[in-house]
Design an enzyme around this catalytic site. Sequence first.
Site, PDB file in Angstrom:
ATOM      1  N   THR A  87       3.805  17.136  -3.710  1.00  0.00           N
ATOM      2  CA  THR A  87       4.280  16.482  -4.936  1.00  0.00           C
ATOM      3  C   THR A  87       3.209  16.611  -6.031  1.00  0.00           C
ATOM      4  O   THR A  87       3.528  16.911  -7.190  1.00  0.00           O
ATOM      5  CB  THR A  87       4.624  15.000  -4.675  1.00  0.00           C
ATOM      6  OG1 THR A  87       5.297  14.882  -3.418  1.00  0.00           O
ATOM      7  CG2 THR A  87       5.506  14.432  -5.772  1.00  0.00           C
ATOM      8  N   ASP A  93      -0.739  10.689  -8.031  1.00  0.00           N
ATOM      9  CA  ASP A  93      -0.779  11.216  -6.660  1.00  0.00           C
ATOM     10  C   ASP A  93       0.494  10.814  -5.915  1.00  0.00           C
ATOM     11  O   ASP A  93       1.178   9.861  -6.305  1.00  0.00           O
ATOM     12  CB  ASP A  93      -2.013  10.654  -5.929  1.00  0.00           C
ATOM     13  CG  ASP A  93      -2.357  11.434  -4.667  1.00  0.00           C
ATOM     14  OD1 ASP A  93      -1.666  12.423  -4.344  1.00  0.00           O
ATOM     15  OD2 ASP A  93      -3.332  11.046  -3.991  1.00  0.00           O
ATOM     16  N   GLU A 150      -9.180  10.784  -2.292  1.00  0.00           N
ATOM     17  CA  GLU A 150      -8.103  10.144  -3.064  1.00  0.00           C
ATOM     18  C   GLU A 150      -8.476   8.695  -3.375  1.00  0.00           C
ATOM     19  O   GLU A 150      -8.259   8.197  -4.474  1.00  0.00           O
ATOM     20  CB  GLU A 150      -6.788  10.194  -2.273  1.00  0.00           C
ATOM     21  CG  GLU A 150      -6.229  11.609  -2.188  1.00  0.00           C
ATOM     22  CD  GLU A 150      -5.047  11.746  -1.246  1.00  0.00           C
ATOM     23  OE1 GLU A 150      -4.755  10.820  -0.479  1.00  0.00           O
ATOM     24  OE2 GLU A 150      -4.412  12.812  -1.276  1.00  0.00           O
TER      25      GLU A 150
HETATM   26  C1  5RP Z   1      -2.558  13.814   0.899  1.00  0.00           C
HETATM   27  C2  5RP Z   1      -1.676  12.673   0.553  1.00  0.00           C
HETATM   28  C3  5RP Z   1      -0.362  13.011  -0.065  1.00  0.00           C
HETATM   29  O1  5RP Z   1      -0.218  12.277  -1.232  1.00  0.00           O
HETATM   30  C4  5RP Z   1       0.743  12.646   0.894  1.00  0.00           C
HETATM   31  O2  5RP Z   1       0.493  13.264   2.151  1.00  0.00           O
HETATM   32  C5  5RP Z   1       2.111  13.084   0.359  1.00  0.00           C
HETATM   33  O3  5RP Z   1       2.206  14.470   0.383  1.00  0.00           O
HETATM   34  P1  5RP Z   1       3.470  15.255  -0.149  1.00  0.00           P
HETATM   35  O4  5RP Z   1       3.515  15.063  -1.623  1.00  0.00           O
HETATM   36  O5  5RP Z   1       3.205  16.677   0.273  1.00  0.00           O
HETATM   37  O6  5RP Z   1       4.696  14.691   0.535  1.00  0.00           O
HETATM   38  O7  5RP Z   1      -1.987  11.526   0.732  1.00  0.00           O
HETATM   39  O8  5RP Z   1      -3.730  13.397   1.563  1.00  0.00           O
END
Ligand code: 5RP
Length: 218
Positions: free
Chosen positions: A32, A82, A104
Amino acid sequence: MAYTQDELKQQVAKAAIEYVKEGIIGVGTGSTANYFIEELAKVKHKIDGAVASSEATAERLRGHGIQVFDMNEIDTLDVYVDGADEITEHMHMLKGGGGALTREKIVAAVAKTFVCICDETKYVPVLGKFPLPVEVLPMARSQVARALVKLGGQPKLRDFTTDNGNVILDVHNLTIEDPIAVEAEINQIVGVVTNGLFAARPANVLLLATAEGVKTYK
Ligand code: 5RP
């Protein structure tokens, strides 16, 4: 109309651009967040650059000609965008599916506004169905795993090394009723760098992509 999960991720990434005004933007990690980087590249003339929550994100930002700043050069960020693996109505998140949880959390800590971008599959009543990632110093792996079993979880070692040179234990079978308490408790285990609960510092804004469009929660 039925959208694929990827289409929902793209829609919510686009919606997050409303929160990009100027200065330096905090950018997360994952699929994402990658869609968000594509949107950010379209408005890069508005910003000075970005801080990245992983080496993968930094590389992708640079690939789009966006300057990447070191966290140590930054006092504060207006916004951090994020994704998450799970999020509740209280804005508590479970993150780290991509293994970038520690960086993060560091970027989120200096951001005034954490904008979480998710598709609706991530919106849950209780955290913990998704295994909880815990970043651990390699020499403490077994000891931390035993402590996590005592808390009722089933830790599994991920075949992965973090950007910080550590390992990840994915903890299965936790039902996390009190995320603030569990976040603090796991972080107290010696050898844990951090865990993927983002509850002490929750999201400020949730943009949730649904079949009916992107919904905003604050
Ligand atoms: C990475 C994360 C991501 O935000 C989480 O895994 C979601 O990922 P995606 O957008 O691919 O579903 O915390 O460490």
